[in-house]
Every structure is written in C-alpha cells, then in structure tokens.
Design an enzyme around this catalytic site. Structure first.
Site, PDB file in Angstrom:
ATOM      1  N   THR A  10      42.544  65.176  32.162  1.00  0.00           N
ATOM      2  CA  THR A  10      41.315  64.650  32.587  1.00  0.00           C
ATOM      3  C   THR A  10      40.141  65.793  32.323  1.00  0.00           C
ATOM      4  OG1 THR A  10      40.224  63.590  34.362  1.00  0.00           O
ATOM      5  CG2 THR A  10      41.602  65.426  34.630  1.00  0.00           C
ATOM      6  N   ASN A  12      37.467  64.864  34.549  1.00  0.00           N
ATOM      7  CA  ASN A  12      36.796  64.583  35.717  1.00  0.00           C
ATOM      8  C   ASN A  12      36.794  65.620  36.678  1.00  0.00           C
ATOM      9  OD1 ASN A  12      36.568  63.559  38.235  1.00  0.00           O
ATOM     10  ND2 ASN A  12      36.657  61.468  37.631  1.00  0.00           N
ATOM     11  N   ALA A  13      35.649  66.101  37.021  1.00  0.00           N
ATOM     12  CA  ALA A  13      35.744  67.446  37.884  1.00  0.00           C
ATOM     13  C   ALA A  13      36.046  67.030  39.122  1.00  0.00           C
ATOM     14  CB  ALA A  13      34.248  67.850  37.834  1.00  0.00           C
ATOM     15  N   HIS A  14      35.943  65.812  39.776  1.00  0.00           N
ATOM     16  CA  HIS A  14      36.563  65.774  41.072  1.00  0.00           C
ATOM     17  C   HIS A  14      37.986  65.687  41.104  1.00  0.00           C
ATOM     18  CE1 HIS A  14      36.887  63.521  44.826  1.00  0.00           C
ATOM     19  NE2 HIS A  14      37.630  62.773  44.193  1.00  0.00           N
ATOM     20  N   LYS A  15      38.382  64.859  40.239  1.00  0.00           N
ATOM     21  CA  LYS A  15      40.000  64.963  40.176  1.00  0.00           C
ATOM     22  C   LYS A  15      40.387  66.279  39.886  1.00  0.00           C
ATOM     23  CE  LYS A  15      40.390  60.299  38.192  1.00  0.00           C
ATOM     24  NZ  LYS A  15      40.836  59.439  36.881  1.00  0.00           N
ATOM     25  N   ASP A  71      46.378  56.871  36.208  1.00  0.00           N
ATOM     26  CA  ASP A  71      45.561  55.559  35.731  1.00  0.00           C
ATOM     27  C   ASP A  71      45.694  54.757  36.922  1.00  0.00           C
ATOM     28  OD1 ASP A  71      44.101  54.388  33.856  1.00  0.00           O
ATOM     29  OD2 ASP A  71      45.668  53.059  33.184  1.00  0.00           O
ATOM     30  N   TYR A 154      34.354  50.785  42.915  1.00  0.00           N
ATOM     31  CA  TYR A 154      34.441  49.564  43.683  1.00  0.00           C
ATOM     32  C   TYR A 154      34.346  49.949  45.347  1.00  0.00           C
ATOM     33  CZ  TYR A 154      35.989  47.203  39.461  1.00  0.00           C
ATOM     34  OH  TYR A 154      36.021  46.654  38.181  1.00  0.00           O
ATOM     35  N   LYS A 175      38.318  58.953  53.067  1.00  0.00           N
ATOM     36  CA  LYS A 175      38.849  58.622  51.929  1.00  0.00           C
ATOM     37  C   LYS A 175      40.286  59.292  51.428  1.00  0.00           C
ATOM     38  CE  LYS A 175      37.955  56.714  47.079  1.00  0.00           C
ATOM     39  NZ  LYS A 175      36.785  56.779  46.169  1.00  0.00           N
ATOM     40  N   ARG A 181      44.868  57.587  45.086  1.00  0.00           N
ATOM     41  CA  ARG A 181      44.895  58.859  44.362  1.00  0.00           C
ATOM     42  C   ARG A 181      45.402  59.789  45.010  1.00  0.00           C
ATOM     43  NH1 ARG A 181      40.793  57.705  41.470  1.00  0.00           N
ATOM     44  NH2 ARG A 181      39.523  58.327  43.020  1.00  0.00           N
TER      45      ARG A 181
END
Ligand code: IMP
Length: 198
Positions: A10, A12-15, A71, A154, A175, A181
């Site tokens: 990935t 994606n910085a957050h992940k 995913d 979402y 969250k 996740r």
C-alpha cells in the site's frame, strides 16, 4: 536486534501508520514506495481474498520480499452482499468517487426495512511463498442519511452494532478499536508475534 522486513502493499499513509504503531518493535514495515514499486498492481479478482492475494503475490513474485496486502468491502444484507468486492467503484466502474458511492447506497436502500451491513477486510500474507489469510469484520447498519464529518468513504452512513453514532461521528479513536481493518490487522499481528519469527 535485527528487524525483520515486511512489505505492506500500500501507499496509504493512514494504513501504514496504523500497522507500524502496532508492529513497530520487531518488524520494519516497508510501503510500495519504499521498495520503488510504482506499477499498477492488478485487482481483478472477484473476492476480497483474491484481490489481497493478487497484490501480495505481485510484490513477492517481482521483488522476492515477504509481503501482506489488504482489501475491504461493504457487504449489505438487503443487496445480497453488494457492493462487496466492488465497494471502491460502486457508483462508477472506472473510478473511485466516495460521495457518489454513498449516494448510490442510500438510494438503493431507500425505504428498505433491513439495513444490516458489515465491513469486511481480508489480509493476505505471503511468506517464503506460503499464503496466509486473515479477516476482520465489523457488523452494523446503514443510516438513511449522512451523519458526522470524520473518517472517509462510507463512514457517515455506517453505525456499528452497539453504538448509535456513525463511524464519522464516533471518530478515529473509537473506530480504530472496533473496525474491520483493526481486527484484521490484529489477527495478522497475533500471527506474526506467535509464529512470525521464522
Ligand atoms: P480498501 O480495500 O481499503 O481500498 O477499501 C475499499 C473501499 O472500501 C474504499 O474505497 C472505501 O470506499 C471503503 N472503505 C474501506 N474501509 C472503510 C472504512 O473504514 N470506512 C468507510 N469506508 C471504507
């Protein structure tokens, strides 16, 4: 102590931040950019597990590095599990439009009494050519209109079971303790800590 290197397929910085904060002590987590992988990785499978495996294999096969990939899909009961593997491109097959995706979901569920849904994350891990799969699920329901400003995707229309607020109202701290996740990452981390020191 020598750190074990693992690629997370990935950028994606957050992940990345999320998984690095959990695994920091024993593992060095590399992103796709860190290994100079800039090509488009195919996500053409018809299941979440299939796509996660495609991404993890792409890195393992081309770079020879142990790798994991994730995913995620939103599975809505009244829509027979849709959008599922098509969650990111629900409104438009050729691009990702989060606002349009949410509009489409609300309109497909207009008047529906059953609004049960769940987020499901699949993580595939390839180590030395062996495949391992992990899963995380959070069950909940879809609201009739957007509520809240935090999060992404979402989040403004998803209320997790046991809460009255949407993910977008609850915010990232709550969250991250209950999300799909987080649960899938937890399962991977447990495996790495128990059996991952080969
Ligand atoms: P990905 O596999 O993590 O890229 O997720 C696929 C799609 O699922 C994203 O583009 C979002 O639309 C949606 N999604 C994934 N995780 C979340 C979440 O935590 N909240 C809201 N939407 C999400």
């Amino acid at each position: 102590m020598k750190l074990r290197k693992l690629v997370f397929a990935t950028n994606n910085a957050h992940k990345l931040e999320e998984i690095r904060s959990i695994l920091d002590a024993q593992f060095q987590i590399l992103s796709l950019a860190d290994i100079d992988c800039h090509g488009d990785i195919p996500e053409t499978a018809d299941t979440l597990e299939g796509n996660a495996l495609l991404k993890a294999h792409f890195v393992y096969d081309n770079y020879g590095l142990d790798c994991f990939a994730d995913d995620t899909g939103l599975e809505v009961q009244a829509l027979d599990g849709r959008p599922g593997v098509h969650t990111a491109r629900y409104a438009y097959a050729d691009h990702h439009d989060p606002e349009a995706n949410t509009d489409k979901l609300l309109s497909e569920l207009q008047g529906a009494p059953n609004r049960a849904a769940r987020f499901r994350t699949a993580i595939a891990f390839i180590r030395g050519g062996e495949e391992y799969l992990f899963e995380g699920i959070v069950s909940g329901s879809i609201t009739t209109e957007r509520r809240g400003t935090q999060g992404f995707g979402y989040d403004p229309v998803f209320v997790p079971d046991g809460y009255e607020q949407t993910f977008a109202e609850l915010g990232v701290e709550v969250k991250n303790t209950i999300s799909h996740r987080a649960r899938a990452v937890e399962a991977l981390c447990k495996f790495l800590h128990n059996k991952g020191r080969k």
